[in-house]
Design a protein around this motif. Structure first.
Motif, PDB file in Angstrom:
ATOM      1  N   HIS A 124     -11.308  12.075  40.130  1.00 37.08           N
ATOM      2  CA  HIS A 124     -11.776  11.630  38.690  1.00 37.08           C
ATOM      3  C   HIS A 124     -13.231  11.862  38.476  1.00 37.08           C
ATOM      4  O   HIS A 124     -13.703  11.667  37.514  1.00 37.08           O
ATOM      5  N   THR A 125     -14.056  11.818  39.922  1.00 39.62           N
ATOM      6  CA  THR A 125     -15.486  12.285  39.651  1.00 39.62           C
ATOM      7  C   THR A 125     -15.517  13.572  39.293  1.00 39.62           C
ATOM      8  O   THR A 125     -14.781  14.615  39.705  1.00 39.62           O
ATOM      9  N   PHE A 126     -16.627  14.188  38.610  1.00 44.51           N
ATOM     10  CA  PHE A 126     -16.882  15.516  38.448  1.00 44.51           C
ATOM     11  C   PHE A 126     -17.097  16.174  39.707  1.00 44.51           C
ATOM     12  O   PHE A 126     -16.370  17.384  39.858  1.00 44.51           O
ATOM     13  N   ASP A 127     -17.691  15.790  40.841  1.00 49.66           N
ATOM     14  CA  ASP A 127     -17.853  16.605  41.943  1.00 49.66           C
ATOM     15  C   ASP A 127     -16.576  16.647  43.030  1.00 49.66           C
ATOM     16  O   ASP A 127     -16.392  17.493  43.513  1.00 49.66           O
ATOM     17  N   GLY A 128     -15.565  15.346  42.583  1.00 54.44           N
ATOM     18  CA  GLY A 128     -14.359  15.629  43.300  1.00 54.44           C
ATOM     19  C   GLY A 128     -13.600  16.721  42.800  1.00 54.44           C
ATOM     20  O   GLY A 128     -12.802  17.497  43.540  1.00 54.44           O
ATOM     21  N   LEU A 155     -14.862   1.187  49.290  1.00 52.65           N
ATOM     22  CA  LEU A 155     -13.282   1.420  49.789  1.00 52.65           C
ATOM     23  C   LEU A 155     -13.226   2.093  50.684  1.00 52.65           C
ATOM     24  O   LEU A 155     -12.513   1.897  52.024  1.00 52.65           O
ATOM     25  N   ILE A 156     -14.061   3.316  51.022  1.00 52.73           N
ATOM     26  CA  ILE A 156     -14.088   4.255  52.075  1.00 52.73           C
ATOM     27  C   ILE A 156     -14.519   3.628  53.496  1.00 52.73           C
ATOM     28  O   ILE A 156     -13.668   3.721  54.529  1.00 52.73           O
ATOM     29  N   VAL A 157     -15.468   2.759  53.402  1.00 54.19           N
ATOM     30  CA  VAL A 157     -15.954   2.186  54.621  1.00 54.19           C
ATOM     31  C   VAL A 157     -15.321   1.295  55.208  1.00 54.19           C
ATOM     32  O   VAL A 157     -15.235   0.866  56.297  1.00 54.19           O
ATOM     33  N   GLU A 158     -14.649   0.320  54.265  1.00 53.93           N
ATOM     34  CA  GLU A 158     -13.782  -0.802  54.638  1.00 53.93           C
ATOM     35  C   GLU A 158     -12.458  -0.417  55.137  1.00 53.93           C
ATOM     36  O   GLU A 158     -11.762  -1.296  55.893  1.00 53.93           O
ATOM     37  N   GLN A 159     -12.093   0.853  55.221  1.00 52.52           N
ATOM     38  CA  GLN A 159     -10.665   1.397  55.512  1.00 52.52           C
ATOM     39  C   GLN A 159     -10.847   1.829  56.788  1.00 52.52           C
ATOM     40  O   GLN A 159     -11.884   2.604  57.444  1.00 52.52           O
ATOM     41  N   LEU A 198     -16.479  11.602  58.106  1.00 50.54           N
ATOM     42  CA  LEU A 198     -17.150  11.308  56.862  1.00 50.54           C
ATOM     43  C   LEU A 198     -17.555   9.877  56.602  1.00 50.54           C
ATOM     44  O   LEU A 198     -18.379   9.749  55.658  1.00 50.54           O
ATOM     45  N   LYS A 199     -16.622   8.980  57.030  1.00 43.90           N
ATOM     46  CA  LYS A 199     -17.186   7.577  56.826  1.00 43.90           C
ATOM     47  C   LYS A 199     -18.248   7.320  57.194  1.00 43.90           C
ATOM     48  O   LYS A 199     -19.216   6.441  56.684  1.00 43.90           O
ATOM     49  N   SER A 200     -18.818   7.878  58.416  1.00 48.00           N
ATOM     50  CA  SER A 200     -20.030   7.569  59.062  1.00 48.00           C
ATOM     51  C   SER A 200     -21.079   7.950  58.295  1.00 48.00           C
ATOM     52  O   SER A 200     -22.094   7.414  58.332  1.00 48.00           O
ATOM     53  N   LYS A 201     -21.089   8.946  57.428  1.00 44.19           N
ATOM     54  CA  LYS A 201     -22.101   9.503  56.667  1.00 44.19           C
ATOM     55  C   LYS A 201     -22.269   8.628  55.410  1.00 44.19           C
ATOM     56  O   LYS A 201     -23.272   8.759  54.794  1.00 44.19           O
ATOM     57  N   PRO A 231     -27.164  13.411  47.895  1.00 47.29           N
ATOM     58  CA  PRO A 231     -26.372  14.427  47.922  1.00 47.29           C
ATOM     59  C   PRO A 231     -25.092  14.439  48.839  1.00 47.29           C
ATOM     60  O   PRO A 231     -23.992  14.615  48.494  1.00 47.29           O
ATOM     61  N   VAL A 232     -25.378  13.824  50.244  1.00 44.05           N
ATOM     62  CA  VAL A 232     -24.521  13.603  50.984  1.00 44.05           C
ATOM     63  C   VAL A 232     -23.513  12.739  50.773  1.00 44.05           C
ATOM     64  O   VAL A 232     -22.285  12.828  50.864  1.00 44.05           O
ATOM     65  N   TRP A 233     -23.972  11.541  50.014  1.00 44.91           N
ATOM     66  CA  TRP A 233     -22.931  10.563  49.493  1.00 44.91           C
ATOM     67  C   TRP A 233     -21.984  11.212  48.670  1.00 44.91           C
ATOM     68  O   TRP A 233     -20.813  10.746  48.777  1.00 44.91           O
ATOM     69  N   LEU A 234     -22.410  11.719  47.502  1.00 43.23           N
ATOM     70  CA  LEU A 234     -21.693  12.175  46.437  1.00 43.23           C
ATOM     71  C   LEU A 234     -20.692  13.189  47.063  1.00 43.23           C
ATOM     72  O   LEU A 234     -19.614  13.399  46.672  1.00 43.23           O
ATOM     73  N   ALA A 235     -21.358  14.187  47.931  1.00 43.47           N
ATOM     74  CA  ALA A 235     -20.203  15.040  48.614  1.00 43.47           C
ATOM     75  C   ALA A 235     -19.439  14.348  49.470  1.00 43.47           C
ATOM     76  O   ALA A 235     -17.913  14.860  49.348  1.00 43.47           O
ATOM     77  N   VAL A 236     -19.406  13.419  50.269  1.00 44.72           N
ATOM     78  CA  VAL A 236     -18.377  12.612  51.023  1.00 44.72           C
ATOM     79  C   VAL A 236     -17.401  12.009  49.941  1.00 44.72           C
ATOM     80  O   VAL A 236     -16.168  12.209  50.461  1.00 44.72           O
ATOM     81  N   ILE A 237     -17.834  11.398  48.983  1.00 44.97           N
ATOM     82  CA  ILE A 237     -16.814  10.874  48.212  1.00 44.97           C
ATOM     83  C   ILE A 237     -16.079  11.963  47.561  1.00 44.97           C
ATOM     84  O   ILE A 237     -14.887  11.644  47.165  1.00 44.97           O
TER      85      ILE A 237
END
Length: 596
Positions: free
Chosen positions: A137-141, A280-284, A294-297, A353-359
């Motif tokens: 749903h994100t553009f980068d996704g 949501l990513i970090v809590e899982q 990816l989560k660690s980033k 940029p790293v955060w957006l890329a990970v998501i």
């Protein structure tokens, strides 16, 4: 419970919850209205019959209760909307099982010019592989998923994706929560290009000039003067003089603030979604290496992204003329929040940029995991460390409904090999080639494939199937096909040991010329490609081509055919060994009224 029953059950479940929240939403709306009226009446009563202090106390308590009710109302609205979205997601999954797509995104904006196979294989479009897979749903996704479908990963990355997808697939609650959280924010589909362009720019030098460093203290003097003017202690011209000074200072940085806001404003609303997704990513809890990496980033992303959202929203207040005059000028609002924005950029320039890329990568993985969950009969392909290796049993096209899908076995091993496919019109030659190619694309993206067993080596798919004429370029369809074949020849000539071997799919080769030239041209191309590491498939009506190479060890002949049963033309779409010498063009022409 079948897959469709699972989605139907979830759809109804979330729909019922949404209806319950709608009832609560309506009740709180009535409560807010009653509260407003009651507080107003009680405050008036105390004002008329008792002391003003009691009336003021009632108003303060009433305002506190009203603000609490607003917060509660908004929370109920959020939960109602989220459950509506979750219900919609499951309806979308039900439709997707029947290759009916409710979402409008086609992915066509991501297609690369002169791509090796995207157009021929319907990777993007209204009925495409992208629409079948896409749960981003994100553009980068969406961009990441499109990139995976256009560029195969290396073996190590594919294996990591396979394991990550295997772990994510059964986590349907978490996966759909990730989707729904993104869907609730409309701006999340906006491109982040401008935001990243702003992030890449150096810190604005003006903000560190002495004028702006000291100017931020000026409101501490100006605001008391304005209050003193309001109660009549100082004359108006003192206040006006200070406001003029503020205006002159703000003018010095107006263009820079406007540019920064232009680069970030449209994506500001999406920051809330990015922060929620990162949470949501970090809590899982994840077990697989790729997911943990990816989560660690993104461990510290949420707080910083919410901070950016707050800064951008407050900066955007300057666009309101009333706010700009009453608050913006006296407080030097632009300097205050532009400084905060620049400081945020300096602190998080490398991380954003790293955060957006990970998501984005989590969304792409979620798409392939959702595809795997929705198709439990599909299998995870095996990767073989060979130059050219393709073995598949019961291979079917994922875009054809299971009730109509016809599967076939195929094997192609070794460099410089060609499979010639002959057959009658409409018998399935083109569909079969697309079936093989699109499953390879899926396999090399990390996804499951539509087969009982599937083995392949890292390969570069290349197709020449739809060669259209162009009035603008002044080219015929035949010349367009020649240009495409030249692209293949050039790519094969540039191959080295560090790149995957090309696996080509040529449909109705050289169909735009006479039979003699078609035969000679196809024959010459096959012999030329035989000397390279490339292997592939050629479909043709040229029976002589198949017969000529029937005894060559680097060529295998396969065919599709049709037969007339009870005056009906019947296709079974089954692949057979050998050259097809039975054709149906005359029968088809008779059926449309041509007297033969």
């Amino acid at each position: 419970m079948t897959i469709i029953e699972t989605f139907q059950s979830r759809k109804i479940h979330f729909q019922n919850i949404a209806e319950q929240f709608q009832k609560q939403y309506n009740q709180w709306a009535v409560f807010r209205a009653i509260l407003f009226v009651v507080v107003a009446l009680v405050a008036y009563f105390f004002y008329e019959f008792y002391d003003f202090a009691y009336s003021l106390l009632v108003l303060l308590v009433g305002i506190a209760l009203f603000l609490f009710s607003v917060t509660k109302h908004l929370k109920i609205k959020y939960l109602r909307d989220k459950n509506r979205v979750l219900s919609t997601l499951n309806e979308d999954e039900i439709q997707r099982l029947d290759n009916s797509f409710t979402r409008s995104e086609t992915g066509e904006k991501f297609i690369e010019n002169q791509h090796f196979y995207a157009s021929d294989l319907d990777i993007f479009g209204k009925q495409s592989l992208f629409k079948l897979l896409n749960r981003t749903h994100t553009f980068d996704g969406a961009k990441t998923l499109a990139n995976w479908l256009q560029h195969s990963a290396d073996t190590t990355e594919i294996l990591l994706r396979q394991k990550a997808i295997e772990e994510l697939s059964p986590k349907i609650d978490w996966r759909q929560d990730l989707e729904a959280s993104a869907m609730l924010i409309e701006e999340v589909s906006e491109s982040t290009d401008k935001l990243l362009a702003w992030n890449d720019t150096l810190a604005n030098p003006k903000i560190n000039q002495p004028l702006f460093k000291f100017a931020k203290f000026l409101p501490y003097f100006t605001i008391p003067v304005l209050l003193a003017w309001l109660i009549g202690i100082v004359p108006i011209y003192f206040a006006l003089a200070l406001l003029i000074v503020h205006g002159i200072i703000l003018k010095q940085i107006y263009d820079e603030v406007t540019l920064a806001l232009d680069q970030t404003n449209r994506i500001a609303g999406a920051m809330k979604a990015y922060a929620t997704l990162s949470e949501l990513i970090v809590e899982q809890d994840f077990q697989e290496e790729k997911l943990q990496t990816l989560k660690s980033k993104i461990a510290n992303a949420s707080t910083a992204i919410r901070s950016l959202e707050d800064i951008l929203n407050k900066m955007a207040n300057r666009t309101n003329p009333f706010f700009a005059f009453v608050v913006g000028v006296p407080t030097l609002w632009d300097i205050l929040y532009f400084t905060k924005l620049e400081n945020w950029k300096e602190n998080h320039r490398e991380s954003l940029p790293v955060w957006l890329a990970v998501i984005a990568e989590f969304e792409a993985l979620n798409s392939l995991a959702g595809y795997r969950f929705a198709n439990p009969d599909f299998i995870q392909p095996s990767l073989i460390n060979e130059s050219v290796w393709l073995k598949a049993k019961a291979l079917g096209h994922p875009m054809i409904r299971a009730s109509k899908r016809v599967s076939n076995d195929i094997e192609l091993v070794g460099e410089g090999k060609t499979i010639i496919i002959t057959g009658s019109n409409m018998s399935g030659k083109s569909t079969f080639q697309r079936t093989v190619a699109i499953n390879i694309v899926l396999a090399l993206a990390g996804g499951v494939v539509c087969a009982e067993s599937f083995e392949c080596s890292p390969l570069q798919v290349f197709t020449s199937m739809r060669s259209n004429d162009s009035l603008e370029e002044g080219t015929s369809s035949f010349y367009a096909e020649l240009k495409r074949l030249k692209q293949l020849i050039d790519e094969v000539a540039q191959e080295d040991k560090n790149t995957p071997s090309i696996l080509y799919f040529l449909d109705e080769i050289l169909k735009g010329t006479n039979s003699k030239d078609r035969h000679e041209g196809a024959r010459a191309l096959m012999l030329q490609l035989h000397k390279t590491s490339a292997s592939g498939f050629i479909s043709t009506h040229d029976v002589e081509l198949g017969d000529e190479f029937d005894e060559q060890d680097f060529v295998k002949n396969y065919s599709f055919s049709s037969e007339v049963i009870n005056d009906d033309l019947v296709f079974d779409y089954k692949l057979r060994q050998g050259v097809c010498h039975s054709f149906n063009a005359s029968e088809l022409m008779k059926r449309i009224g041509i007297e033969m």
